[in-house]
Design an enzyme around this catalytic site. Structure first.
Site: not given
Length: 398
Positions: A369, A317
């Site tokens: 994560h 993006t």
């Protein structure tokens, strides 16, 4: 003859849609293939055109109502109004020669663009078959008559609210906007999202682009060399080296993808869409630039297909086009990472003990994560940085 007008066939990933806008009223004359209604899903806006010349006899589903795949939304009377205009026109044919332009054939996309820009299609020269007005004809008409826009827009400031008034306007959220909101909340609440940052010196890419852009454009039939293709190629190479970044979580399994399908976020008036570049590891810079340009044009006109926005193993993006200097992009589920590009800003940098003014860009990598350790995420981002600061590595794959 009565014909049932049905909603389009929705893909499995789309449960239903909403009737956004009826462009024709019951009894109003309609030409074959003329746009009559827009149906909005949580991914794209689908257009339904007239099956033949005639008129809408009955609207079954009004604006704002939910429709299912292939559900009847209206009934169409074929040829019902064909005779009426001819009979009315006969006695006044000589007195009203201007009626002829109304019969001009206009493509649905051209009509939509004309309506958005207050252009009378009768004044547009058609280059299609039988003089049909194409979208490109309307675009060329707008370019050739830039002075007409201020004249039309001039009366707009008239409805000025009185001083001191506190005006509020409540409008329903579009289905696309609601879906975007749901996915953003889902990403925030179901992933262990973390963002790591780095900065890249864009001077090598800018120098390479400045040196070869004219030759690149000639060789590749007018395709312009931009920055995004370098980022896509760098990301594809980095994904190849770090397969875990290209993976995704599916319940208790980790799915490793043996291909690099990179989504490129495109902003439209109706919201953010992410069309996907398939097999970017095999694409050339020119192929990437052509595909991105095509995505941008069709996203603006609502012409992207659902299949073109499905899948993807990684997303890029670019908030820099709007002036963003730094941000933390949100994951595009079920992907495990997203790269955020930002504005190129000249800054003083220390190079070999000396201060130099260099065009720098902050890069942001948001990642899940649960799947990616900090080491893999940081090394992945550093790999992209190294490839961009020495573009020859993209060719040599080192």
């Amino acid at each position: 003859m009565s014909i049932e007008i049905k909603a389009p066939t929705f893909p499995e990933s789309v449960a239903d849609g909403t009737v956004a806008t009826w462009h024709k009223k019951p009894g109003e004359a309609v030409k074959r293939d003329e746009l009559i209604v827009d149906i909005e899903t949580d991914k794209v806006v689908l257009e339904v055109v007239a099956p033949a010349d005639g008129s809408i006899a009955e609207i079954v589903k009004g604006e704002g109502e939910t429709v299912l795949s292939n559900e009847v939304i209206a009934r169409f009377a074929e040829g019902a109004v064909a005779a009426a205009p001819a009979a009315a026109a006969t006695p006044a044919a000589e007195a009203k020669p201007a009626a002829a332009p109304a019969e001009k054939l206009v493509n649905p996309a051209a009509r939509k663009l004309a309506e958005e820009n207050n252009v009378n299609t009768a004044a547009v020269s058609g280059t299609g078959k039988d003089g049909r007005v194409l979208k490109e004809d309307v675009a060329n008409h707008l370019k050739s008559a830039p002075a007409a826009t201020p004249a039309v827009a001039a009366p707009a400031p008239a409805p000025i609210e009185a001083a001191g008034e506190r005006v509020e306007k409540r409008v329903p959220m579009t289905r696309l906007r609601k879906r975007i909101a749901e996915r953003l909340l889902e990403a925030s609440s179901t992933t262990a999202m973390l963002t790591t940052f780095n900065e890249v010196n864009m001077k090598p890419v800018m120098d390479l682009r400045a040196k070869y852009k004219d030759q690149f454009e000639k060789v590749h039939n007018g395709t312009r060399l931009g920055f995004m293709s370098f980022f896509v190629k760098a990301a594809a190479e980095a994904l190849r080296r770090f397969p875990v970044v290209n993976a995704s979580i599916d319940n208790n399994d980790i799915v490793y993808h043996g291909y690099q399908d990179i989504g490129v976020a495109v902003s439209t008036d109706k919201g953010l869409v992410v069309p996907v570049l398939r097999n970017t590891e095999n694409m050339s810079l020119a192929g990437i630039e052509n595909a991105i340009r095509d995505f941008g044009l069709r996203a603006r006109d609502g012409k992207l297909g659902i299949e073109e926005m499905s899948g993807g193993t990684f997303t890029i993006t670019n908030g820099g086009v709007f002036g963003s200097l730094l941000s933390t992009p949100i994951l595009n589920l079920p992907q495990s990472a997203i790269l955020g590009m930002h504005k190129i800003q000249e800054r003083p940098m220390a190079v070999n003990g000396k201060v130099e003014i260099l065009p720098m860009m902050y890069l942001a990598l948001s990642y899940d994560h649960r799947l990616l350790d900090g080491k893999d995420a940081v090394q992945f981002l550093v790999t992209i940085k190294d490839l961009l600061e020495d573009p020859a590595r993209l060719l040599l794959e080192i």
